[in-house]
Design a protein around this motif. Sequence first.
Motif, PDB file in Angstrom:
ATOM      1  N   PRO A 148       0.808  -1.232   0.000  1.00  0.00           N
ATOM      2  CA  PRO A 148       0.000   0.000   0.000  1.00  0.00           C
ATOM      3  C   PRO A 148       0.835   1.273   0.000  1.00  0.00           C
ATOM      4  O   PRO A 148       0.464   2.263  -0.644  1.00  0.00           O
ATOM      5  N   GLU A 149       1.970   1.268   0.717  1.00  0.00           N
ATOM      6  CA  GLU A 149       2.814   2.458   0.749  1.00  0.00           C
ATOM      7  C   GLU A 149       3.437   2.738  -0.613  1.00  0.00           C
ATOM      8  O   GLU A 149       3.520   3.888  -1.048  1.00  0.00           O
ATOM      9  N   LEU A 150       3.858   1.680  -1.298  1.00  0.00           N
ATOM     10  CA  LEU A 150       4.420   1.845  -2.636  1.00  0.00           C
ATOM     11  C   LEU A 150       3.389   2.401  -3.595  1.00  0.00           C
ATOM     12  O   LEU A 150       3.694   3.239  -4.443  1.00  0.00           O
ATOM     13  N   GLN A 151       2.149   1.934  -3.462  1.00  0.00           N
ATOM     14  CA  GLN A 151       1.106   2.324  -4.398  1.00  0.00           C
ATOM     15  C   GLN A 151       0.711   3.797  -4.278  1.00  0.00           C
ATOM     16  O   GLN A 151       0.070   4.340  -5.169  1.00  0.00           O
ATOM     17  N   LYS A 152       1.140   4.447  -3.219  1.00  0.00           N
ATOM     18  CA  LYS A 152       0.838   5.875  -3.051  1.00  0.00           C
ATOM     19  C   LYS A 152       1.612   6.746  -4.048  1.00  0.00           C
ATOM     20  O   LYS A 152       1.307   7.931  -4.207  1.00  0.00           O
ATOM     21  N   ASN A 153       2.590   6.154  -4.724  1.00  0.00           N
ATOM     22  CA  ASN A 153       3.429   6.922  -5.641  1.00  0.00           C
ATOM     23  C   ASN A 153       2.813   7.074  -7.038  1.00  0.00           C
ATOM     24  O   ASN A 153       3.441   7.670  -7.924  1.00  0.00           O
ATOM     25  N   ALA A 154       1.610   6.567  -7.228  1.00  0.00           N
ATOM     26  CA  ALA A 154       0.902   6.709  -8.508  1.00  0.00           C
ATOM     27  C   ALA A 154      -0.573   6.421  -8.277  1.00  0.00           C
ATOM     28  O   ALA A 154      -0.931   5.795  -7.270  1.00  0.00           O
ATOM     29  N   PRO A 155      -1.440   6.873  -9.174  1.00  0.00           N
ATOM     30  CA  PRO A 155      -2.855   6.544  -9.035  1.00  0.00           C
ATOM     31  C   PRO A 155      -3.068   5.031  -8.982  1.00  0.00           C
ATOM     32  O   PRO A 155      -2.346   4.270  -9.619  1.00  0.00           O
ATOM     33  N   GLY A 156      -4.060   4.627  -8.205  1.00  0.00           N
ATOM     34  CA  GLY A 156      -4.334   3.203  -8.045  1.00  0.00           C
ATOM     35  C   GLY A 156      -5.057   2.605  -9.239  1.00  0.00           C
ATOM     36  O   GLY A 156      -5.421   3.309 -10.193  1.00  0.00           O
ATOM     37  N   THR A 157      -5.236   1.299  -9.202  1.00  0.00           N
ATOM     38  CA  THR A 157      -6.023   0.601 -10.220  1.00  0.00           C
ATOM     39  C   THR A 157      -7.303   0.086  -9.560  1.00  0.00           C
ATOM     40  O   THR A 157      -7.507   0.268  -8.357  1.00  0.00           O
ATOM     41  N   GLU A 158      -8.139  -0.568 -10.346  1.00  0.00           N
ATOM     42  CA  GLU A 158      -9.406  -1.081  -9.816  1.00  0.00           C
ATOM     43  C   GLU A 158      -9.313  -2.548  -9.426  1.00  0.00           C
ATOM     44  O   GLU A 158     -10.331  -3.211  -9.237  1.00  0.00           O
ATOM     45  N   LEU A 159      -8.113  -3.059  -9.283  1.00  0.00           N
ATOM     46  CA  LEU A 159      -7.934  -4.488  -9.002  1.00  0.00           C
ATOM     47  C   LEU A 159      -8.693  -4.945  -7.763  1.00  0.00           C
ATOM     48  O   LEU A 159      -9.298  -6.025  -7.759  1.00  0.00           O
ATOM     49  N   SER A 160      -8.683  -4.139  -6.704  1.00  0.00           N
ATOM     50  CA  SER A 160      -9.286  -4.571  -5.438  1.00  0.00           C
ATOM     51  C   SER A 160     -10.789  -4.829  -5.550  1.00  0.00           C
ATOM     52  O   SER A 160     -11.372  -5.514  -4.702  1.00  0.00           O
ATOM     53  N   LYS A 161     -11.416  -4.316  -6.601  1.00  0.00           N
ATOM     54  CA  LYS A 161     -12.844  -4.578  -6.821  1.00  0.00           C
ATOM     55  C   LYS A 161     -13.113  -6.051  -7.058  1.00  0.00           C
ATOM     56  O   LYS A 161     -14.238  -6.529  -6.894  1.00  0.00           O
ATOM     57  N   TYR A 162     -12.073  -6.768  -7.432  1.00  0.00           N
ATOM     58  CA  TYR A 162     -12.240  -8.160  -7.845  1.00  0.00           C
ATOM     59  C   TYR A 162     -11.684  -9.165  -6.835  1.00  0.00           C
ATOM     60  O   TYR A 162     -11.541 -10.338  -7.138  1.00  0.00           O
ATOM     61  N   PHE A 163     -11.386  -8.691  -5.621  1.00  0.00           N
ATOM     62  CA  PHE A 163     -10.886  -9.596  -4.591  1.00  0.00           C
ATOM     63  C   PHE A 163     -12.007 -10.500  -4.086  1.00  0.00           C
ATOM     64  O   PHE A 163     -13.136 -10.045  -3.877  1.00  0.00           O
ATOM     65  N   VAL A 164     -11.650 -11.764  -3.852  1.00  0.00           N
ATOM     66  CA  VAL A 164     -12.609 -12.727  -3.308  1.00  0.00           C
ATOM     67  C   VAL A 164     -12.008 -13.329  -2.032  1.00  0.00           C
ATOM     68  O   VAL A 164     -11.135 -14.191  -2.104  1.00  0.00           O
ATOM     69  N   PRO A 165     -12.461 -12.863  -0.852  1.00  0.00           N
ATOM     70  CA  PRO A 165     -11.930 -13.395   0.397  1.00  0.00           C
ATOM     71  C   PRO A 165     -12.343 -14.855   0.590  1.00  0.00           C
ATOM     72  O   PRO A 165     -13.456 -15.259   0.247  1.00  0.00           O
ATOM     73  N   ALA A 166     -11.416 -15.634   1.142  1.00  0.00           N
ATOM     74  CA  ALA A 166     -11.696 -17.039   1.474  1.00  0.00           C
ATOM     75  C   ALA A 166     -10.909 -17.364   2.739  1.00  0.00           C
ATOM     76  O   ALA A 166      -9.727 -17.701   2.679  1.00  0.00           O
ATOM     77  N   GLY A 167     -11.557 -17.203   3.897  1.00  0.00           N
ATOM     78  CA  GLY A 167     -10.851 -17.387   5.159  1.00  0.00           C
ATOM     79  C   GLY A 167      -9.781 -16.316   5.311  1.00  0.00           C
ATOM     80  O   GLY A 167     -10.051 -15.122   5.203  1.00  0.00           O
ATOM     81  N   ASP A 168      -8.548 -16.749   5.534  1.00  0.00           N
ATOM     82  CA  ASP A 168      -7.443 -15.806   5.718  1.00  0.00           C
ATOM     83  C   ASP A 168      -6.744 -15.456   4.409  1.00  0.00           C
ATOM     84  O   ASP A 168      -5.686 -14.809   4.427  1.00  0.00           O
ATOM     85  N   PHE A 169      -7.315 -15.862   3.290  1.00  0.00           N
ATOM     86  CA  PHE A 169      -6.682 -15.648   1.989  1.00  0.00           C
ATOM     87  C   PHE A 169      -7.582 -14.846   1.062  1.00  0.00           C
ATOM     88  O   PHE A 169      -8.779 -14.701   1.298  1.00  0.00           O
ATOM     89  N   VAL A 170      -6.952 -14.345  -0.002  1.00  0.00           N
ATOM     90  CA  VAL A 170      -7.672 -13.550  -0.998  1.00  0.00           C
ATOM     91  C   VAL A 170      -7.406 -14.122  -2.385  1.00  0.00           C
ATOM     92  O   VAL A 170      -6.243 -14.253  -2.805  1.00  0.00           O
ATOM     93  N   TYR A 171      -8.475 -14.487  -3.079  1.00  0.00           N
ATOM     94  CA  TYR A 171      -8.400 -14.926  -4.468  1.00  0.00           C
ATOM     95  C   TYR A 171      -8.782 -13.761  -5.378  1.00  0.00           C
ATOM     96  O   TYR A 171      -9.298 -12.736  -4.920  1.00  0.00           O
TER      97      TYR A 171
END
Length: 253
Positions: A126-149
């Motif tokens: 997250p700190e690295l990503q502050k150096n440029a506009p973000g993308t929409e990738l996080s819209k497509y996260f699928v949580p599964a327990g302690d993991f993210v698909y």
Amino acid sequence: MKTMKFYSVLLIALIVAFSSHAQSAASEKPAIIFVHGIWADGTSWTDQITGLQAKGYPVISVQNPVTSLAADVAATQRAIDMAKGKVILVGHSWGGFVITQAGNDPKVIGLVYVAAYAPEIGETVPELQKNAPGTELSKYFVPAGDFVYLSEAGVKAAFANDLPVKERKVIYATQTPASKTVFGDKSGTPAWKQKPSWYIVAKGDKTINPDLERFMAKRIKAKTTELESGHVVMIAQPKAVLRIIEEAASAKN
């Protein structure tokens, strides 16, 4: 006279043996170790693996657990330990965090970042990503327990947006999910401060902003190449990626 002749022959034999050994050492190819990112696996590098093996390079493709930065670095370190000589590390995406750490091993002579993170000490994703506009990738996260698909729609829209349907489906099916905690893992001392680096910017990347890739490539003073590709550059532009890896492997270090 016979004694002098004997020593002359022995000296010549030693010179020939030393020369032969030196030539063999000089021609020895470094091992290429591939480090995949999140939502990918070691088979992401298939085209490069087969291409390098055909040219006599020893190759290892790490299978990261993506449970923590430390665990992934440990997996890569095992691969480095297996290599008999010098090593070139090639990392994609999150794999850049891994090679930035594992690259401190003395056997590593070069780093190749493929649309990858190249963190400074103490930085997180997250700190690295502050150096440029973000993308929409996080819209497509699928949580599964302690993991993210990553959802199949996410693979299509943001991760492998320029690949054929068949290849996207394979990526979706074989993805390695990320532990939710890896995004907060901090980078340690970066190897790129001491080792020569190459960077491939994916101009059509919708996972990591291409401007962030340019920022990181400039910061680490990497030899930079920009390719017309989405995030999974090694599949979209296999020959171009292979060429840059060979360039790094043949550079004088």
